[in-house]
Design an enzyme around this catalytic site. Structure first.
Site, short mmCIF file in Angstrom:
data_model
loop_
_atom_site.label_atom_id
_atom_site.label_comp_id
_atom_site.label_asym_id
_atom_site.label_seq_id
_atom_site.Cartn_x
_atom_site.Cartn_y
_atom_site.Cartn_z
N ASP A 99 31.65 39.54 32.85
CA ASP A 99 32.67 39.02 33.75
C ASP A 99 33.28 37.82 33.05
OD1 ASP A 99 34.00 38.27 36.22
OD2 ASP A 99 32.37 39.30 37.29
N ASP A 201 38.27 38.13 35.98
CA ASP A 201 38.36 37.63 37.34
C ASP A 201 39.81 37.25 37.67
OD1 ASP A 201 36.61 36.69 39.64
OD2 ASP A 201 37.66 34.82 39.21
N GLU A 264 40.67 42.36 37.52
CA GLU A 264 40.51 42.30 38.98
C GLU A 264 41.86 41.94 39.58
OE1 GLU A 264 38.25 40.03 42.64
OE2 GLU A 264 39.03 38.92 40.95
N HIS A 325 30.95 42.80 45.08
CA HIS A 325 30.25 41.66 45.68
C HIS A 325 31.13 40.83 46.61
CE1 HIS A 325 32.51 40.23 42.32
NE2 HIS A 325 32.34 38.99 42.70
N ASP A 326 32.39 41.23 46.78
CA ASP A 326 33.30 40.50 47.67
C ASP A 326 33.66 41.29 48.93
OD1 ASP A 326 33.56 38.37 45.85
OD2 ASP A 326 35.15 39.42 44.75
C1 NOJ Z 1 36.88 36.93 42.51
C2 NOJ Z 1 35.39 37.06 42.47
O1 NOJ Z 1 35.04 38.41 42.51
C3 NOJ Z 1 34.85 36.26 43.63
O2 NOJ Z 1 33.50 36.49 43.86
C4 NOJ Z 1 35.14 34.82 43.37
O3 NOJ Z 1 34.74 34.04 44.47
C5 NOJ Z 1 36.63 34.58 43.09
N1 NOJ Z 1 37.21 35.58 42.25
C6 NOJ Z 1 36.83 33.25 42.44
O4 NOJ Z 1 36.39 33.30 41.11
#
Ligand code: NOJ
Ligand code: CA
Length: 530
Positions: A99, A201, A264, A325-326
């Site tokens: 990542d 990210d 992402e 994970h989000d």
């Molecule tokens: C996306 C990530 O997947 C998330 O977990 C994170 O909080 C934010 N970007 C900030 O980096």
């Protein structure tokens, strides 16, 4: 890039490292823990693992606040542990994707410490500093993704700095050439160590409007939503100049062989596909989160697949994501029966699938008591259900205390079902979701029609989602019942076939005539013309 490229044929498995396997009893997963589980990943059939951030970090956002791009946080281990992990992964034919978090650093990163030390510091311009308005208020109306103004006042130098996420995550200034150089060197540091690619990210955030104009209000905003939705993000992200940066990152990867750049990106389809870049010079795989964001409805998903296929640029390789994970886990969102159907969908669509650890053992809805909450978003905007802890609970490996995840106290509670729902038990159960995942992955590997074959929708009504995948002379029909009632599906005119796999365990390979009955919550794959 030929169709055989690993990141086109393969399956990506996302590991949230804090929750995969703890090796030293501190209750937090680590690199040696992941290494201990490589055999499991190879058995399952993963081709690549993507590991969420493992760099030195104060963990304000659990690693997405990076204090050193070229190191390993002691919680996760050492660089030697990392080298051993990558070596042992490669020995099993597994690729390793890291990542990369370029939009912001930790406020503890030495670059930010320097930048905030004075207005004349050479690194001042590495971050985004602006004067207050005349009345002392922030420079514009931009909101942090975790709530509140995105601007934090710095008393010492009497300016605001910008943070799209926590105030502990100041945004880097990607219009600064030195920032770019430093970050590309960080990429090379890992590429030289053998890393096979990066998931970048919030890549669409890197460049902001040069004039920092106010975002327009969002007329559809409701108080039950996260505050970020108050305004439409017209100026704070997805700016035209971002594509130059993505192209440069891709250029760094091109210095090496067969490395993958994944972005992402949470944007509508027509914006998302621009991240393939002009003449495919951008991200190889701009993450496609549409399955996460679309209602679990057969007709809506059929339409979405068509729209996505149509929006792809010529030669752009598709990809699909079912969880991360989000986002609430798929099992929590649609329940255990449909989670099996979702697995079949993910693993039979055209394009690279990314699966999320724990979905293969059917982790569902997990309640996190308020006193156990860890996620800063939950703490900043409590009560709206925004917290991401429920999808980050530890993996269940066996029936022992704490599911074999740790010998200590886990950093987040486990799903209470862990004693009956764990990898060791499910792998010996032919009817389990884990067995289904493994068979689907195996089938996908054996049949290029499923991974790289053409996609054609089969017109249906109601709860059935059906499509054909075709490669050479092979034609496979995938039919998914997204509803809870039996449905009858006629086979394409003149065709008959043989059932290859059902999401339900009690149906064996059987000949299929002019039509097939799908039971409630059942998905099947039929080889046509055999
Ligand atoms: C996306 C990530 O997947 C998330 O977990 C994170 O909080 C934010 N970007 C900030 O980096
Ligand atoms: Ca540990």
């Amino acid at each position: 890039m030929p169709e055989t490229t690993w990141w086109k044929r393969g399956i990506v498995y996302q590991i949230y490292p804090r929750s995969f396997q703890d090796s030293n009893g501190d209750g937090i997963g680590d690199l040696n823990g992941i290494r201990q589980r490589l055999d499991y990943l190879a058995w399952l059939g993963a081709d690549a693992i993507w590991i969420s951030p493992i760099y030195p970090s104060p963990m304000a956002d659990f690693g997405y606040d990076v204090a050193d791009y070229c190191g390993i946080d002691p919680i996760f281990g050492t660089l030697e542990d990392f080298d051993r992990l990558i070596e042992e992964a490669h020995a099993r034919g597994l690729k390793l994707i890291l990542d990369f978090v370029p939009n912001h650093t930790s406020d503890q990163h030495p670059w930010f410490q320097e930048s905030r030390s004075s207005r004349t510091n050479p690194k001042r311009d590495w971050y985004i500093w602006r004067d207050a308005k005349l009345d002392g208020s922030p420079p514009n109306n931009w909101i942090s993704n975790f709530g509140g103004s995105a601007w934090e006042w710095d008393e010492a130098t009497a300016q605001y700095y910008y943070h799209a996420f926590l105030k502990e995550q100041p945004d880097l200034n990607w219009r600064n050439a030195e920032v770019r150089r430093a970050m590309y060197d960080a990429l090379r540091f890992w590429l030289d160590r053998g890393v096979d690619g990066f998931r970048v990210d919030v890549i669409w955030h890197l460049i902001k409007d040069a004039e920092f104009r106010d975002n327009p209000p969002n007329p559809a905003f409701q108080a039950s939503q996260a505050e970020i939705n108050r305004f439409i993000q017209v100026y704070s992200a997805d700016q035209p100049e971002v594509h130059e940066v993505v192209g440069e990152m891709r250029g760094v990867l091109e210095e090496y062989r067969e490395r993958v750049l994944i972005g992402e990106i949470y944007l509508p389809l027509e914006r998302l596909v621009t991240y393939y870049g002009k003449d495919l010079s951008g991200a190889h795989l701009p993450f496609n989160f549409q399955l996460i964001q679309t209602a679990w409805n057969a007709q809506k998903i059929a339409a979405l697949i068509n729209e996505y296929e149509a929006a792809l640029p010529e030669g752009g390789w598709p990809n699909w994501v079912l969880g991360n994970h989000d986002q609430p886990r798929i099992g929590a969102r649609i329940g255990p029966q449909q989670a099996r159907v979702a697995a079949m969908l993910l693993l039979t669509l055209r394009g690279t699938p990314t699966m999320y650890y724990g979905d293969e053992i059917g982790i569902g809805k997990v309640e996190i008591p308020p006193e156990a909450a860890q996620d800063p978003w939950e703490r900043n905007e409590p009560g709206l259900g925004l917290g991401r802890d429920p999808e980050r609970t530890p993996m269940h490996w066996d029936g022992s205390a704490q599911g074999g995840f740790t010998s200590g106290k886990p950093w987040l509670p486990l799903d209470p079902h862990f004693r009956s729902r764990h990898a060791e038990g499910l792998r010996n159960d032919t009817g389990s979701i884990l067995t289904l995942y493994r068979r689907l992955i195996e089938l996908r590997r054996q049949h290029p029609a499923l991974s790289v074959g053409a996609y054609a929708q089969v017109k249906t009504e109601g709860d059935i989602l059906a499509y054909e995948r075709q490669h050479g002379s092979e034609r496979l029909l995938v039919a998914l019942n997204l509803g809870h009632e039996p449905q009858t599906l006629p086979l394409p005119a003149g065709a008959s076939g043989r059932l290859m796999l059902s999401t339900l365990p009690d149906r064996n390979e059987e000949p299929i005539g002019a039509q097939v009955v799908l039971r409630a919550d059942e998905g099947i794959i039929i080889a046509l013309g055999v």
